[in-house]
Design an enzyme around this catalytic site. Sequence first.
Site, mmCIF file in Angstrom:
data_model
loop_
_atom_site.group_PDB
_atom_site.id
_atom_site.type_symbol
_atom_site.label_atom_id
_atom_site.label_comp_id
_atom_site.label_asym_id
_atom_site.label_seq_id
_atom_site.Cartn_x
_atom_site.Cartn_y
_atom_site.Cartn_z
ATOM 1 N N CYS A 2 -5.210 -1.961 4.515
ATOM 2 C CA CYS A 2 -6.340 -2.575 5.083
ATOM 3 C C CYS A 2 -7.031 -2.047 6.130
ATOM 4 O O CYS A 2 -6.579 -1.333 6.810
ATOM 5 C CB CYS A 2 -6.042 -3.837 5.442
ATOM 6 S SG CYS A 2 -4.939 -5.023 4.332
ATOM 7 N N ARG A 27 -6.963 4.391 3.799
ATOM 8 C CA ARG A 27 -6.067 3.381 4.077
ATOM 9 C C ARG A 27 -5.285 2.978 2.877
ATOM 10 O O ARG A 27 -4.249 2.390 2.855
ATOM 11 C CB ARG A 27 -6.305 2.491 5.095
ATOM 12 C CG ARG A 27 -6.742 3.177 6.526
ATOM 13 C CD ARG A 27 -7.344 2.298 7.503
ATOM 14 N NE ARG A 27 -6.315 1.115 7.829
ATOM 15 C CZ ARG A 27 -5.556 1.577 8.736
ATOM 16 N NH1 ARG A 27 -5.675 2.628 9.603
ATOM 17 N NH2 ARG A 27 -4.425 0.493 9.420
ATOM 18 N N TRP A 75 -5.670 -4.515 1.164
ATOM 19 C CA TRP A 75 -4.393 -4.104 0.446
ATOM 20 C C TRP A 75 -3.611 -5.211 0.020
ATOM 21 O O TRP A 75 -3.169 -6.006 0.833
ATOM 22 C CB TRP A 75 -3.711 -3.041 0.941
ATOM 23 C CG TRP A 75 -2.875 -2.286 0.114
ATOM 24 C CD1 TRP A 75 -3.109 -1.218 -0.613
ATOM 25 C CD2 TRP A 75 -1.263 -2.493 -0.006
ATOM 26 N NE1 TRP A 75 -1.962 -0.651 -1.017
ATOM 27 C CE2 TRP A 75 -0.777 -1.671 -0.802
ATOM 28 C CE3 TRP A 75 -0.452 -3.674 0.505
ATOM 29 C CZ2 TRP A 75 0.632 -1.578 -1.002
ATOM 30 C CZ3 TRP A 75 0.928 -3.482 0.242
ATOM 31 C CH2 TRP A 75 1.314 -2.648 -0.632
ATOM 32 N N ASN A 101 -5.639 -7.712 9.066
ATOM 33 C CA ASN A 101 -4.896 -6.855 8.482
ATOM 34 C C ASN A 101 -3.364 -7.127 9.286
ATOM 35 O O ASN A 101 -3.265 -7.437 10.345
ATOM 36 C CB ASN A 101 -5.008 -5.360 9.247
ATOM 37 C CG ASN A 101 -4.082 -4.285 8.424
ATOM 38 O OD1 ASN A 101 -3.405 -4.565 7.758
ATOM 39 N ND2 ASN A 101 -4.030 -3.114 9.114
ATOM 40 N N GLY A 102 -2.349 -7.432 8.128
ATOM 41 C CA GLY A 102 -1.100 -7.625 8.794
ATOM 42 C C GLY A 102 -0.264 -8.755 7.658
ATOM 43 O O GLY A 102 -0.848 -8.855 6.627
ATOM 44 N N GLU A 487 9.554 17.070 -1.173
ATOM 45 C CA GLU A 487 8.076 16.831 -0.761
ATOM 46 C C GLU A 487 7.104 17.432 -1.887
ATOM 47 O O GLU A 487 6.254 16.598 -2.210
ATOM 48 C CB GLU A 487 7.623 18.009 0.467
ATOM 49 C CG GLU A 487 6.230 17.709 1.080
ATOM 50 C CD GLU A 487 5.694 16.308 1.393
ATOM 51 O OE1 GLU A 487 4.491 15.962 1.591
ATOM 52 O OE2 GLU A 487 6.571 15.563 1.437
ATOM 53 N N LYS A 491 4.430 14.588 -3.758
ATOM 54 C CA LYS A 491 3.199 14.902 -3.796
ATOM 55 C C LYS A 491 2.635 14.669 -5.411
ATOM 56 O O LYS A 491 1.589 14.120 -5.631
ATOM 57 C CB LYS A 491 2.515 16.560 -3.554
ATOM 58 C CG LYS A 491 2.950 16.619 -2.017
ATOM 59 C CD LYS A 491 1.573 16.019 -1.319
ATOM 60 C CE LYS A 491 1.876 14.784 -0.565
ATOM 61 N NZ LYS A 491 3.133 14.738 0.313
ATOM 62 N N GLU A 494 2.544 10.990 -6.423
ATOM 63 C CA GLU A 494 1.615 10.223 -5.514
ATOM 64 C C GLU A 494 0.285 10.190 -6.237
ATOM 65 O O GLU A 494 -0.384 9.399 -6.140
ATOM 66 C CB GLU A 494 1.545 10.786 -3.982
ATOM 67 C CG GLU A 494 2.498 10.427 -3.180
ATOM 68 C CD GLU A 494 2.228 10.744 -1.726
ATOM 69 O OE1 GLU A 494 2.438 10.099 -1.034
ATOM 70 O OE2 GLU A 494 2.141 12.219 -1.588
ATOM 71 N N HIS A 510 24.936 17.951 -11.556
ATOM 72 C CA HIS A 510 25.725 16.618 -11.284
ATOM 73 C C HIS A 510 24.801 15.707 -12.112
ATOM 74 O O HIS A 510 24.999 14.524 -11.371
ATOM 75 C CB HIS A 510 26.188 16.504 -9.788
ATOM 76 C CG HIS A 510 27.034 17.544 -9.226
ATOM 77 N ND1 HIS A 510 28.508 16.999 -9.134
ATOM 78 C CD2 HIS A 510 26.993 18.783 -8.839
ATOM 79 C CE1 HIS A 510 29.115 18.193 -8.942
ATOM 80 N NE2 HIS A 510 28.236 19.069 -8.442
ATOM 81 N N LYS A 609 -2.671 4.960 3.159
ATOM 82 C CA LYS A 609 -2.138 6.112 3.988
ATOM 83 C C LYS A 609 -1.456 5.531 5.207
ATOM 84 O O LYS A 609 -0.409 6.296 5.687
ATOM 85 C CB LYS A 609 -3.714 6.681 4.604
ATOM 86 C CG LYS A 609 -3.618 7.772 5.530
ATOM 87 C CD LYS A 609 -3.271 9.145 4.819
ATOM 88 C CE LYS A 609 -2.944 10.320 5.455
ATOM 89 N NZ LYS A 609 -2.329 11.442 5.091
#
Length: 614
Positions: A2, A27, A75, A101-102, A487, A491, A494, A510, A609
């Site tokens: 948000c 964001r 969001w 926001n929250g 990482e 990426k 995402e 395994h 973000k």
Amino acid sequence: MCGIVGYIGKREAYPILIKGLRRLEYRGYDSAGVALLNSEGSLNVYKTKGKVDNLVEFCNDKDVSGSVGIAHTRWATHGEPSSLNAHPHYSQSKNLAIIHNGIIENYADLKTKLQAKGIVFMSDTDTEVIVQMVEYIMDKKNLDVLTAVQLTLHQVIGAYAIAIIDKRVPNQIIAARKQSPLVVGIGKNEFFLGSDASPIVEYTDKVVYLEDGNIAVLRLGEELKVVDILSHNLSPEIQTVDISLGQLEKGGYPHFMLKEIFEQPECLTNCMRGRVNVDSDNVVLSAVIDYKQQLLGADRFIIVACGTSWHAGLIGKQLIESFCRIPVEVEYASEFRYRNPVITNKDVVVAISQSGETADTLAAVKLAREKGAFIYGICNAIGSSIPRATHTGSYIHVGPEIGVASTKAFTGQVTVLTMLALALGKEKGTISDEEYKKVVAGLYEIPEKMKEVLKLNDRVAELSKIFTYAHNFLYLGRGYSYPVALEGALKLKEISYIHAEGYPAAEMKHGPIALIDSDMPVVVVATHNAMYEKVLSNIQEVKARKGKVIALVTKGDDTISRIADEVIELPDTIECLEPLLATIPLQMLAYHVAVCKGKNVDQPRNLAKSVTVE
């Protein structure tokens, strides 16, 4: 998650609000809206599902006049993404409008009570409860909006950053925060609001970062007033923001992510400036000097982080244990805070967060602090919540990171963790002088070696075209390269939406080896270090099953180069510093695969973000 923007002054608010929303697109959001108070006393709310561009198009034939306004990118949490659930929200009379926001945890109980009193709700959101309750209290007790906000927040359980305007008081915005960031910009006879400073810096560099429990009153012709929920007057600290407008623009790059990948050499130079001396033989961190006793006396370090920051923490664990001989645990902050962890006053908790606002990490910090641990923060956003909640720490100083998929923040975090491990190891006497100077010198050389790696961009772009068909990727690494594999996989997931997993190379046998066939690309970090021969064996196991191998090797390698399908050569460096170089081709690979697939690189679906709610 948000984005909040607000303006009150003499200018037209709408252009400022829309530009501010664009600054906050990174964001993550699924709808956008704006509320404007005009000179005729009208309070106009316009909102749409989708991007800010959809909102602008919707407003093309609307009255967007007015010098007071609030705006929002949402969001979705409570209620699906829709125009109805988008912010701002009116009160029942449409005298008030709110953005938030929250998450309000007790919204259902409050909503039921208000409905019993005849209040009709227009959305499925938790946010609407706040504005309806504020209006109910104002009408029931004949109170002003500030007092009604204070009384409402007494009853609210949860996290919030809110801004409220009342068309009957056209020269005022009320804003409040608890566990969700909110910044007030102070101009000449005008005020600005933002979830962070990015929507504000174009107009003023003077800001106030509101603390938890703060309520700000922005009135035309008056000084900024900040009170708490009990009406005690507070004296906020006005800070100067060191962000240039150029840092918030793409600068000729097609996407922020690519720009931020290419900024990494300069960013790490800035990160090390004043910390690694010009002779590249010493590291100085003020936090280690000022808090030597607490850091050196620790029985254990606990690193808490989420996502990419957690991967950086895994590298930090190896660095600190190797150089300082202190046991280190790396925890997901979201799990740490809920499992009743054993923490003592002999523990140092290292909290890593790019934004400094990550809700789970912030909660973990508060929990650890309550149990007596010493808290060290590693953040990028100056003035954010986590640095203010810690005892000490280090900023990574890589500048604003706009792309949702973190790039330069990751390498900045690893650089700070490397400097921290070196500084502590030297103070403890657990690293030899020879090794210390060798690693410091190697770290100092990393930005120039990064420039060499960035020259591979065209090569990686061409390589990416080959693998856009893939539905799955496997990333393998060992030692310091295992977190790099994690990482790299993150990426790709995402921004390209291709399923990818990172594994320690030896763990392939395994389970994951069952997946390998001619349609499975396997990315292997196989630089020439102590694990080289073992990783070579893993590559041969992949090739025996017809897997397609993309190998990251040290320049001059003539063994893996003959086996792998594709090879990316990296400059030679010390093993513990290899993640700083090896991660860059993986960032570029993810970027170019996503571009080839036509994905929204900077704003991938469903992601935010700054994760400021659970």
